[in-house]
Design a protein around this motif. Structure first.
Motif, PDB file in Angstrom:
ATOM      1  N   LYS A 121       0.828  -1.212   0.000  1.00 29.47           N
ATOM      2  CA  LYS A 121       0.000   0.000   0.000  1.00 29.47           C
ATOM      3  C   LYS A 121       0.857   1.255   0.000  1.00 29.47           C
ATOM      4  O   LYS A 121       0.518   2.240  -0.639  1.00 29.47           O
ATOM      5  N   HIS A 122       1.958   1.225   0.772  1.00 30.86           N
ATOM      6  CA  HIS A 122       2.835   2.388   0.901  1.00 30.86           C
ATOM      7  C   HIS A 122       4.282   1.951   0.716  1.00 30.86           C
ATOM      8  O   HIS A 122       4.621   0.813   1.003  1.00 30.86           O
ATOM      9  N   THR A 123       5.116   2.868   0.281  1.00 28.87           N
ATOM     10  CA  THR A 123       6.543   2.593   0.212  1.00 28.87           C
ATOM     11  C   THR A 123       7.146   2.953   1.558  1.00 28.87           C
ATOM     12  O   THR A 123       7.007   4.090   2.010  1.00 28.87           O
ATOM     13  N   GLY A 183       5.254   0.681  -2.848  1.00 28.54           N
ATOM     14  CA  GLY A 183       3.882   0.966  -3.248  1.00 28.54           C
ATOM     15  C   GLY A 183       3.763   1.101  -4.755  1.00 28.54           C
ATOM     16  O   GLY A 183       3.139   2.025  -5.254  1.00 28.54           O
TER      17      GLY A 183
END
Length: 101
Positions: free
Chosen positions: A16-18, A33
């Protein structure tokens, strides 16, 4: 004089996120992400590293592992003090991870 940080990375694309996610097999695990297609995950990794270490993207280079999960990132710093600060940051990320789960 510049100082080079060679950082082994275990990439996990499609998150979902880096973000840094602890240690995995002696490397820094980074959730990306971006999908692993058309170099998007590698671009996300370079952008994340530049922002995290406060350097221009031009000072971040993928040295090895463009097509695999095991990568070697090179980050150029202006001096040894900046390199030491970056190494301390990496140590925090490695220690604060979820153990690879």
């Amino acid at each position: 004089m510049t100082a080079l940080l060679k950082l082994p990375i275990h990439a996990t694309p499609g998150a979902k996120h880096t973000e840094a996610a602890g240690e995995h097999g002696g490397a820094l695990r980074v959730r990306l992400g971006a999908p692993p297609v058309d170099g998007k995950a590698n671009a996300a990794l370079i952008a994340w590293a530049a922002k995290a270490f406060g350097v221009p993207k031009a000072q971040v280079e993928l040295l090895h592992g463009a097509s695999g999960r095991q990568k070697l990132l090179g980050v150029q710093f202006v001096d040894e003090a900046a390199l030491a600060a970056a190494q301390a940051l990496v140590a925090q990320w490695m220690a604060a991870g979820d153990g690879g789960h």
